[in-house]
Design a protein around this motif. Structure first.
Motif, PDB file in Angstrom:
ATOM      1  N   ARG A   1      -3.687  -1.670   6.252  1.00  0.00           N
ATOM      2  CA  ARG A   1      -4.623  -0.789   6.221  1.00  0.00           C
ATOM      3  C   ARG A   1      -5.030  -0.336   7.831  1.00  0.00           C
ATOM      4  O   ARG A   1      -5.502   0.772   8.092  1.00  0.00           O
ATOM      5  CB  ARG A   1      -5.792  -1.696   5.676  1.00  0.00           C
ATOM      6  N   GLN A   2      -4.998  -1.332   8.596  1.00  0.00           N
ATOM      7  CA  GLN A   2      -5.311  -0.830  10.032  1.00  0.00           C
ATOM      8  C   GLN A   2      -4.376   0.179  10.464  1.00  0.00           C
ATOM      9  O   GLN A   2      -4.780   0.962  11.377  1.00  0.00           O
ATOM     10  CB  GLN A   2      -5.272  -2.139  11.118  1.00  0.00           C
ATOM     11  N   PHE A   3      -3.156   0.059  10.212  1.00  0.00           N
ATOM     12  CA  PHE A   3      -2.177   1.048  10.691  1.00  0.00           C
ATOM     13  C   PHE A   3      -2.252   2.559  10.013  1.00  0.00           C
ATOM     14  O   PHE A   3      -2.262   3.621  10.497  1.00  0.00           O
ATOM     15  CB  PHE A   3      -0.671   0.498  10.360  1.00  0.00           C
ATOM     16  N   LEU A   4      -2.394   2.585   8.474  1.00  0.00           N
ATOM     17  CA  LEU A   4      -2.797   3.833   8.052  1.00  0.00           C
ATOM     18  C   LEU A   4      -4.028   4.406   8.514  1.00  0.00           C
ATOM     19  O   LEU A   4      -4.203   5.694   8.207  1.00  0.00           O
ATOM     20  CB  LEU A   4      -2.686   3.359   6.402  1.00  0.00           C
ATOM     21  N   VAL A   5      -5.139   3.826   8.812  1.00  0.00           N
ATOM     22  CA  VAL A   5      -6.261   4.317   9.425  1.00  0.00           C
ATOM     23  C   VAL A   5      -5.973   5.294  10.249  1.00  0.00           C
ATOM     24  O   VAL A   5      -6.711   6.197  10.513  1.00  0.00           O
ATOM     25  CB  VAL A   5      -7.504   3.283   9.454  1.00  0.00           C
ATOM     26  N   GLU A   6      -5.294   4.933  11.484  1.00  0.00           N
ATOM     27  CA  GLU A   6      -4.961   5.865  12.384  1.00  0.00           C
ATOM     28  C   GLU A   6      -3.741   6.797  12.238  1.00  0.00           C
ATOM     29  O   GLU A   6      -3.726   7.736  12.690  1.00  0.00           O
ATOM     30  CB  GLU A   6      -4.702   4.998  13.623  1.00  0.00           C
TER      31      GLU A   6
END
Length: 330
Positions: free
Chosen positions: A210-215
């Motif tokens: 989730r943290q990777f795909l947000v950016e």
């Protein structure tokens, strides 16, 4: 061991980047040596020109950087080297003082003995199956859930994500008794599914993706795919997976290593004489009459380490790229 793999990959990436920067510097030097016609910019103050030249200058890694990297790699490689040294001596020589620092003549004899004392071949196959299934399922489900939490608006998204993250604070020991009762009722004791199914997805993997795909994943890219008529599965396959590939490689490596080295739950659910994984088999390795042959135990540990090095050899480029992804803004 994971620190060793990351350091080696980082050294390789740094050396490769150094050669690329050197090539770019040479090209820039040849370009600057080419005479250009006078322009109004040439009349600007010299301080501004110096600032622009320093801003565009390529910075090289100095000798101190390479010395520190070599020292860090040597410190990280020494335990693996000493594991090989200990596996090539007898048990009495390993525990004697001073400890041996050079390889001995018994490496192949110890490898043969360790392989035959327990069914190391079956344990290696079982561990490969378990670690591969757990890694693939965790990466798949974590990517799907991470994409939903990152880019799909739905009611209660923040609360559900908070609950997922909160499960990471629960010690795994608290779930051993109810989990073992479920496995016993299903008749899965000493079966590989008793180790695989409880680890199909991890809260850390969901939060990581989730943290990777947000950016990394622009919402405009998803909307453009939907406007072109792509359904959800096609968006995931052709948009989400290509963007998330570096993070998926990193997560797969982390989960594979964790599952490969997992001992606590497999030791409860499996038996050394039935259907063991490598760590369960190593628990009964080197046992003798009221003594343990440490050379044989370290030989088994060496056997269990080699496949992890092979995995990093294939995924090292993606792992280093995934770790450094987002470190530099474009």
């Amino acid at each position: 061991m994971l620190l060793l793999l990351l350091i080696v990959g980082g050294v390789q990436a740094l050396v490769s980047r150094h050669h690329r920067k050197k090539l770019g510097t040479d090209l820039m030097a040849r370009t600057l040596d080419t005479p250009r016609p006078a322009s109004p910019a040439a009349e600007r103050p010299a301080s501004g020109r110096r600032f622009r030249q320093s801003a565009g200058r390529q910075h090289h890694a100095g000798p101190l950087t390479y010395v520190l990297l070599v020292l860090a790699a040597a410190v990280s490689l020494f335990p693996l080297y000493w594991n090989v040294v200990a596996a090539s001596h007898t048990g009495e020589r390993v525990v004697a003082a001073p400890a041996p620092l050079l390889p001995g003549p018994r490496l192949f004899d110890n490898l043969t003995f360790a392989w035959n004392q327990v069914d190391m071949g079956e344990a290696l196959v079982n561990t490969t199956i378990v670690a591969s299934l757990v890694a693939v399922s965790t990466v798949l489900f974590s990517t799907l859930a991470g994409f939903a939490f990152a880019k799909l608006p739905f009611r209660g998204r923040t609360m559900l994500l908070s609950l997922v993250v909160a499960t990471m604070t629960i010690p795994p020991q608290l779930s051993v008794i109810p989990l073992y009762r479920i496995v016993t009722d299903l008749g899965w004791v000493d079966q590989l599914q008793s180790v695989v199914l409880p680890s199909l997805v991890a809260a850390f993997g969901v939060f990581f993706m989730r943290q990777f795909l947000v950016e990394a994943l622009p919402v405009e890219l998803v909307e453009a795919a939907r406007m072109d008529g792509a359904h959800s599965l096609r968006v995931i396959w052709h948009v989400v997976f290509p963007v998330a590939r570096p993070a998926m490689a990193v997560l797969g490596m982390l989960v594979f290593v964790q599952s490969w080295n997992d001992f606590f739950w497999p030791f409860i659910a499996l038996t050394p004489d039935g259907n063991p994984t490598l760590q369960v088999a190593l628990a009964g390795l080197g046992a003798g009459n009221h003594s343990v042959d440490h050379a044989i135990v370290l030989t088994g540990a060496l056997i269990s380490t080699v496949p992890l090095l092979l995995v990093f050899a294939f995924l090292g480029k993606h792992i280093v790229g995934g770790i450094t992804a987002g470190a530099v803004k474009s």
